[in-house]
Design a protein around this motif. Structure first.
Motif, short mmCIF file in Angstrom:
data_model
loop_
_atom_site.label_atom_id
_atom_site.label_comp_id
_atom_site.label_asym_id
_atom_site.label_seq_id
_atom_site.Cartn_x
_atom_site.Cartn_y
_atom_site.Cartn_z
N VAL A 12 68.03 -27.04 29.54
CA VAL A 12 66.89 -27.68 28.88
C VAL A 12 66.54 -28.95 29.64
CG1 VAL A 12 65.96 -28.55 26.70
CG2 VAL A 12 67.81 -26.83 26.66
N LEU A 13 65.28 -29.07 30.06
CA LEU A 13 64.80 -30.25 30.76
C LEU A 13 64.16 -31.19 29.76
CD1 LEU A 13 63.21 -28.53 33.91
CD2 LEU A 13 65.62 -29.07 33.42
N VAL A 14 64.63 -32.45 29.74
CA VAL A 14 64.28 -33.40 28.69
C VAL A 14 63.70 -34.68 29.29
CG1 VAL A 14 65.14 -34.58 26.62
CG2 VAL A 14 66.36 -32.59 27.51
N PRO A 15 62.53 -35.17 28.83
CA PRO A 15 62.07 -36.48 29.28
C PRO A 15 63.13 -37.55 29.01
CG PRO A 15 60.32 -35.34 28.10
CD PRO A 15 61.57 -34.52 27.92
N TYR A 16 63.29 -38.48 29.93
CA TYR A 16 64.50 -39.31 29.89
C TYR A 16 64.56 -40.31 28.75
CZ TYR A 16 62.38 -43.47 32.22
OH TYR A 16 61.63 -44.57 32.55
N THR A 17 63.46 -40.55 28.05
CA THR A 17 63.51 -41.42 26.87
C THR A 17 63.57 -40.63 25.57
OG1 THR A 17 61.09 -41.55 26.89
CG2 THR A 17 62.29 -43.33 27.99
N ASN A 18 63.55 -39.32 25.65
CA ASN A 18 63.53 -38.47 24.46
C ASN A 18 64.91 -38.47 23.80
OD1 ASN A 18 63.76 -36.01 22.82
ND2 ASN A 18 61.81 -35.40 23.72
N THR A 19 64.95 -38.76 22.49
CA THR A 19 66.23 -38.83 21.78
C THR A 19 66.39 -37.75 20.71
OG1 THR A 19 65.32 -40.43 20.20
CG2 THR A 19 66.42 -41.32 22.15
N SER A 130 48.96 -31.80 14.22
CA SER A 130 49.43 -33.16 14.03
C SER A 130 50.31 -33.58 15.18
CB SER A 130 50.24 -33.27 12.72
OG SER A 130 49.44 -33.04 11.59
N SER A 131 50.20 -34.85 15.58
CA SER A 131 51.03 -35.34 16.69
C SER A 131 51.12 -36.85 16.63
CB SER A 131 50.41 -34.92 18.04
OG SER A 131 49.43 -35.86 18.44
N PRO A 132 52.06 -37.42 17.42
CA PRO A 132 52.13 -38.87 17.56
C PRO A 132 51.40 -39.36 18.80
CG PRO A 132 54.11 -37.92 18.47
CD PRO A 132 53.23 -36.76 18.03
N TYR A 133 50.60 -38.50 19.45
CA TYR A 133 49.96 -38.83 20.72
C TYR A 133 48.78 -39.78 20.55
CZ TYR A 133 52.15 -34.30 21.94
OH TYR A 133 53.01 -33.25 22.12
N VAL A 134 48.40 -40.42 21.65
CA VAL A 134 47.15 -41.18 21.68
C VAL A 134 45.99 -40.19 21.70
CG1 VAL A 134 48.19 -43.15 22.82
CG2 VAL A 134 47.18 -41.34 24.20
N GLY A 135 44.79 -40.68 21.35
CA GLY A 135 43.64 -39.81 21.12
C GLY A 135 43.30 -38.88 22.25
N GLY A 166 58.75 -45.16 20.31
CA GLY A 166 58.13 -45.13 18.99
C GLY A 166 57.92 -43.73 18.45
N GLN A 167 57.61 -42.79 19.33
CA GLN A 167 57.42 -41.42 18.87
C GLN A 167 58.70 -40.87 18.25
OE1 GLN A 167 56.00 -39.26 22.30
NE2 GLN A 167 53.94 -40.10 22.14
N GLY A 168 59.81 -41.13 18.90
CA GLY A 168 61.09 -40.63 18.41
C GLY A 168 61.62 -41.36 17.19
N GLU A 169 61.07 -42.53 16.91
CA GLU A 169 61.54 -43.33 15.77
C GLU A 169 60.79 -43.03 14.48
OE1 GLU A 169 61.13 -47.22 17.41
OE2 GLU A 169 63.01 -47.11 18.54
N LEU A 170 59.76 -42.18 14.53
CA LEU A 170 59.10 -41.77 13.29
C LEU A 170 60.09 -41.02 12.40
CD1 LEU A 170 55.74 -40.38 14.73
CD2 LEU A 170 56.06 -42.55 13.51
N SER A 171 60.08 -41.31 11.12
CA SER A 171 61.02 -40.67 10.20
C SER A 171 60.50 -39.29 9.79
CB SER A 171 61.19 -41.53 8.95
OG SER A 171 60.00 -41.50 8.17
N CYS A 194 55.17 -32.29 19.79
CA CYS A 194 55.94 -33.37 20.43
C CYS A 194 57.41 -33.05 20.31
CB CYS A 194 55.66 -34.75 19.83
SG CYS A 194 56.57 -36.07 20.71
N THR A 195 58.09 -32.96 21.44
CA THR A 195 59.52 -32.63 21.40
C THR A 195 60.38 -33.80 20.96
OG1 THR A 195 59.84 -33.17 23.75
CG2 THR A 195 59.26 -30.88 23.21
N ASP A 196 59.78 -35.01 20.89
CA ASP A 196 60.56 -36.19 20.48
C ASP A 196 60.26 -36.61 19.05
OD1 ASP A 196 62.49 -38.13 20.89
OD2 ASP A 196 61.11 -39.58 21.78
N MET A 197 59.44 -35.86 18.32
CA MET A 197 59.15 -36.18 16.93
C MET A 197 60.10 -35.40 16.02
SD MET A 197 55.40 -36.37 15.10
CE MET A 197 55.00 -34.61 15.14
N ARG A 198 60.57 -36.04 14.95
CA ARG A 198 61.58 -35.42 14.10
C ARG A 198 60.96 -34.41 13.13
NH1 ARG A 198 65.46 -40.11 11.85
NH2 ARG A 198 66.45 -38.26 10.92
N SER A 199 60.30 -33.41 13.70
CA SER A 199 59.57 -32.43 12.91
C SER A 199 60.48 -31.36 12.32
CB SER A 199 58.51 -31.75 13.79
OG SER A 199 57.70 -32.69 14.42
#
Length: 245
Positions: A12-19, A130-135, A166-171, A194-199
């Protein structure tokens, strides 16, 4: 004789800030599978992850990243960033998947391609997005899905620019609220990109509240993986999509 619980190795390839991608995939891990992660870079950790930055990530050279993950001899390689290919379009996404497959010799699945595959598997053609992305990324995502003959009839974002952390910190509660904002009568499925959103943690609650299937980036990748390798349904994987396995 008991089957080896780690017989099938998945890269699995993961962006380096993705938690959140790693814990989600471990939660949904099918029996007999081991997961191995390698991180992707080439973006500014302190910048808002806008369209230009995500497109740069998608176009970055992953030769060394693939060399490293191929050290585990994976049966499949998952590209775990949705927006990195949404920003380029459906053709780029398919080409990237083909290049990863050619270089790794493994089954190749992208997050964006897996979302499309999951929506199609559900028989949905009209979705709420739905996403945490910019417009601008949301505009590109809607265009990406339109190219795949999927109509976005409602969409919502978080309403503020989120940094890479911030994307990964959404509850999960915030993710639930975000999903409910796109639950319109004509929506056949709710997509959380978004792979970093707690969906993943919110899927069952959203499906219970709306009566509609939910597709998330990480859940879609696991569904696509199970289907591609004929793996059993993961015991902890949430959502109606896994009823189709």
């Amino acid at each position: 004789m008991t089957a080896d619980p780690r017989a099938i190795k998945i890269g699995v390839l993961v962006p380096y800030t993705n938690t959140n991608l790693e814990p989600d995939m471990m939660l949904m891990r099918p029996e007999g599978v081991s997961l191995h992660f390698e991180r992707l870079g080439d973006y500014d950790v302190d910048a808002i992850p806008g369209a230009d930055q995500m497109a740069r990530l998608g176009a970055s050279d992953i030769t060394e990243t693939l060399r490293l993950i191929c050290g585990v001899r994976p049966r499949a390689v998952l590209y775990g960033c949705t927006s990195a290919t949404l920003t380029h379009g459906a053709g780029f996404d398919r080409d990237l998947s083909a290049r990863i497959r050619e270089r790794s010799g493994a089954v190749s699945l992208t997050a964006a391609g897996s979302v499309v595959a999951a929506i199609r598997a559900l028989g949905a053609t009209k979705i709420g997005f739905s996403s945490p992305y910019v417009g601008q990324i949301n505009d590109q995502a809607v265009a990406f899905l339109a190219d795949e003959r999927i109509e976005t009839v409602s969409r919502a974002d978080i309403g503020r620019d989120l940094g890479n952390y911030g994307q990964g910190e959404l509850s999960p509660d915030e993710v639930f609220d975000l999903a409910m904002r796109v639950n319109k009568p004509q929506v056949q499925a709710i997509v959380l990109s978004c792979t970093d959103m707690r969906s993943v943690e919110a899927v069952e609650r959203i499906e219970a509240a709306t009566g509609k299937p939910v597709v998330t980036s990480n859940q879609a990748m696991m569904f696509a993986l199970c289907r591609a390798l004929s793996l059993p349904r993961p015991k902890a994987a949430p959502g109606r999509i896994f009823d189709l396995l």
